[in-house]
Design an enzyme around this catalytic site. Sequence first.
Site, PDB file in Angstrom:
ATOM      1  N   TYR A 261      13.951  -2.627  -3.926  1.00 16.64           N
ATOM      2  CA  TYR A 261      12.538  -2.964  -4.114  1.00 16.64           C
ATOM      3  C   TYR A 261      12.313  -3.755  -5.415  1.00 16.64           C
ATOM      4  O   TYR A 261      11.421  -4.595  -5.496  1.00 16.64           O
ATOM      5  CB  TYR A 261      11.708  -1.678  -4.106  1.00 16.64           C
ATOM      6  CG  TYR A 261      10.310  -1.837  -3.578  1.00 16.64           C
ATOM      7  CD1 TYR A 261      10.059  -2.462  -2.356  1.00 16.64           C
ATOM      8  CD2 TYR A 261       9.214  -1.353  -4.293  1.00 16.64           C
ATOM      9  CE1 TYR A 261       8.776  -2.598  -1.865  1.00 16.64           C
ATOM     10  CE2 TYR A 261       7.923  -1.475  -3.811  1.00 16.64           C
ATOM     11  CZ  TYR A 261       7.709  -2.098  -2.602  1.00 16.64           C
ATOM     12  OH  TYR A 261       6.435  -2.231  -2.110  1.00 16.64           O
TER      13      TYR A 261
ATOM     14  N   LYS B  43       3.673  -2.807  -7.610  1.00 20.24           N
ATOM     15  CA  LYS B  43       2.892  -1.766  -6.917  1.00 20.24           C
ATOM     16  C   LYS B  43       2.331  -0.746  -7.921  1.00 20.24           C
ATOM     17  O   LYS B  43       1.244  -0.193  -7.710  1.00 20.24           O
ATOM     18  CB  LYS B  43       3.757  -1.054  -5.871  1.00 20.24           C
ATOM     19  CG  LYS B  43       4.083  -1.924  -4.655  1.00 20.24           C
ATOM     20  CD  LYS B  43       2.853  -2.354  -3.885  1.00 20.24           C
ATOM     21  CE  LYS B  43       3.195  -2.936  -2.525  1.00 20.24           C
ATOM     22  NZ  LYS B  43       2.026  -3.553  -1.872  1.00 20.24           N
TER      23      LYS B  43
HETATM   24  P1  NAP Z   1       3.662  -8.328   6.587  1.00 20.69           P
HETATM   25  O1  NAP Z   1       3.324  -8.195   8.006  1.00 20.69           O
HETATM   26  O2  NAP Z   1       4.734  -9.307   6.210  1.00 20.69           O
HETATM   27  O3  NAP Z   1       2.336  -8.613   5.772  1.00 20.69           O
HETATM   28  C1  NAP Z   1       2.335  -9.049   4.410  1.00 20.69           C
HETATM   29  C2  NAP Z   1       1.340 -10.118   4.336  1.00 20.69           C
HETATM   30  O4  NAP Z   1       1.009 -10.558   3.003  1.00 20.69           O
HETATM   31  C3  NAP Z   1       1.889 -11.355   5.024  1.00 20.69           C
HETATM   32  O5  NAP Z   1       0.877 -11.845   5.844  1.00 20.69           O
HETATM   33  C4  NAP Z   1       2.158 -12.239   3.840  1.00 20.69           C
HETATM   34  O6  NAP Z   1       2.323 -13.605   4.069  1.00 20.69           O
HETATM   35  C5  NAP Z   1       0.913 -11.941   3.096  1.00 20.69           C
HETATM   36  N1  NAP Z   1       0.840 -12.708   1.888  1.00 20.69           N
HETATM   37  C6  NAP Z   1       1.813 -12.969   0.989  1.00 20.69           C
HETATM   38  N2  NAP Z   1       1.357 -13.787   0.055  1.00 20.69           N
HETATM   39  C7  NAP Z   1       0.062 -14.053   0.377  1.00 20.69           C
HETATM   40  C8  NAP Z   1      -0.944 -14.857  -0.196  1.00 20.69           C
HETATM   41  N3  NAP Z   1      -0.724 -15.550  -1.314  1.00 20.69           N
HETATM   42  N4  NAP Z   1      -2.160 -14.910   0.399  1.00 20.69           N
HETATM   43  C9  NAP Z   1      -2.395 -14.234   1.538  1.00 20.69           C
HETATM   44  N5  NAP Z   1      -1.484 -13.465   2.129  1.00 20.69           N
HETATM   45  C10 NAP Z   1      -0.267 -13.384   1.545  1.00 20.69           C
HETATM   46  O7  NAP Z   1       4.151  -6.927   5.980  1.00 20.69           O
HETATM   47  P2  NAP Z   1       3.480  -5.482   5.855  1.00 20.69           P
HETATM   48  O8  NAP Z   1       4.636  -4.570   5.681  1.00 20.69           O
HETATM   49  O9  NAP Z   1       2.505  -5.257   6.911  1.00 20.69           O
HETATM   50  O10 NAP Z   1       2.761  -5.572   4.439  1.00 20.69           O
HETATM   51  C11 NAP Z   1       1.395  -5.283   4.244  1.00 20.69           C
HETATM   52  C12 NAP Z   1       1.218  -4.443   2.993  1.00 20.69           C
HETATM   53  O11 NAP Z   1       1.751  -3.149   3.240  1.00 20.69           O
HETATM   54  C13 NAP Z   1       1.953  -4.987   1.766  1.00 20.69           C
HETATM   55  O12 NAP Z   1       1.148  -4.782   0.607  1.00 20.69           O
HETATM   56  C14 NAP Z   1       3.171  -4.088   1.691  1.00 20.69           C
HETATM   57  O13 NAP Z   1       3.720  -4.001   0.390  1.00 20.69           O
HETATM   58  C15 NAP Z   1       2.550  -2.789   2.132  1.00 20.69           C
HETATM   59  N6  NAP Z   1       3.495  -1.746   2.522  1.00 20.69           N
HETATM   60  C16 NAP Z   1       4.397  -1.992   3.520  1.00 20.69           C
HETATM   61  C17 NAP Z   1       5.303  -0.992   3.871  1.00 20.69           C
HETATM   62  C18 NAP Z   1       6.341  -1.213   4.938  1.00 20.69           C
HETATM   63  O14 NAP Z   1       7.282  -0.418   5.023  1.00 20.69           O
HETATM   64  N7  NAP Z   1       6.215  -2.216   5.769  1.00 20.69           N
HETATM   65  C19 NAP Z   1       5.272   0.257   3.221  1.00 20.69           C
HETATM   66  C20 NAP Z   1       4.315   0.465   2.227  1.00 20.69           C
HETATM   67  C21 NAP Z   1       3.436  -0.544   1.892  1.00 20.69           C
HETATM   68  P3  NAP Z   1       3.792 -14.260   3.745  1.00 20.69           P
HETATM   69  O15 NAP Z   1       4.712 -13.804   4.819  1.00 20.69           O
HETATM   70  O16 NAP Z   1       3.512 -15.713   3.745  1.00 20.69           O
HETATM   71  O17 NAP Z   1       4.280 -13.812   2.428  1.00 20.69           O
END
Ligand code: NAP
Length: 273
Positions: A152, A159
């Site tokens: 990470y 975070k």
């Molecule tokens: P995801 O589907 O890849 O979503 C992340 C989103 O953030 C993508 O659409 C990404 O676009 C977008 N993003 C990045 N830079 C951006 C910008 N400048 N403006 C607007 N959007 C932007 O992944 P996800 O896992 O669902 O993530 C969503 C949230 O959940 C994140 O904060 C992540 O850290 C959190 N989270 C995820 C997990 C897990 O295990 N999946 C666990 C805990 C927390 P790009 O692809 O272009 O970067």
Amino acid sequence: MQDFTGRRMIVFGVASDTSLAWAIARVLGDRGARVTLGYQKRFLSRVLQLVKDQTWIEQYVECDVSQDDSVKAFYSKVSGKFDGLVHAVAFAPAETFVNPITETTQEDFTVAMVVSSYSLVRVVKHGLAHLNPDAGVVTLTFLGASRVTPGYHVMGPAKAALEALVRELAAACGPTHGLRVNAISAGPVKTLAASGVPGFDSLLDLMAKSTPLRRNVSHEDVARATSFLLSPDAAGITGQTIYVDAGYSAMGGPPEPQPLLLERHQDPPGAIA
Ligand code: NAP
């Protein structure tokens, strides 16, 4: 179950059908909300596929949360007031996940902080005039904010900053706007962003075997908890990070072997039947 009939929500961060943002948008829509999506320009074709025939989608508007002008333009295109905002956005340059933290450049550190942490301040700051007094804001965080998790790296400090910003924004915007700001610390879920973290599948395996519920969380677990935090049922909750991780964060070590637990449930010696 929360009823969001007549309520309007903004959800940032839909990249694909596996995005937590999409799972959250769907649950809010199923519960009666009209949802406006904020998405990155390069995902337009995927977003078009997703929103097709979804009557609960009110609007989908391009927005890069790392740019003030883009966020201002987003809000200039959405009219009226909203009852909730979901920030499900994170990014760090790919090399930060493979290089040791000692090799993180100031530039990469800054990118991770701006997109993954400061962007929450940006969408709230510019969104205040568009949010109703009892609106809720929910962002998504991860255990890496407070513990070292494999691969990470720089996202851990990003975070941690995000969780501190949740408290700061709650304290700043509660008295002035009645806004509630909370975070959900989700257990690992397979998404595009997660696939960039080395060792992610091993973490999924480990957690499935060692959480108190002996499973990983689902997209729906995270979405339903988000729905709760956005609802009037959570009217007294603000400035908090709530773990939705099947209990993993409550553990201080590996789970007890199953036979030990079974023995404890048997009658103790000398017990009267
Ligand atoms: P995801 O589907 O890849 O979503 C992340 C989103 O953030 C993508 O659409 C990404 O676009 C977008 N993003 C990045 N830079 C951006 C910008 N400048 N403006 C607007 N959007 C932007 O992944 P996800 O896992 O669902 O993530 C969503 C949230 O959940 C994140 O904060 C992540 O850290 C959190 N989270 C995820 C997990 C897990 O295990 N999946 C666990 C805990 C927390 P790009 O692809 O272009 O970067």
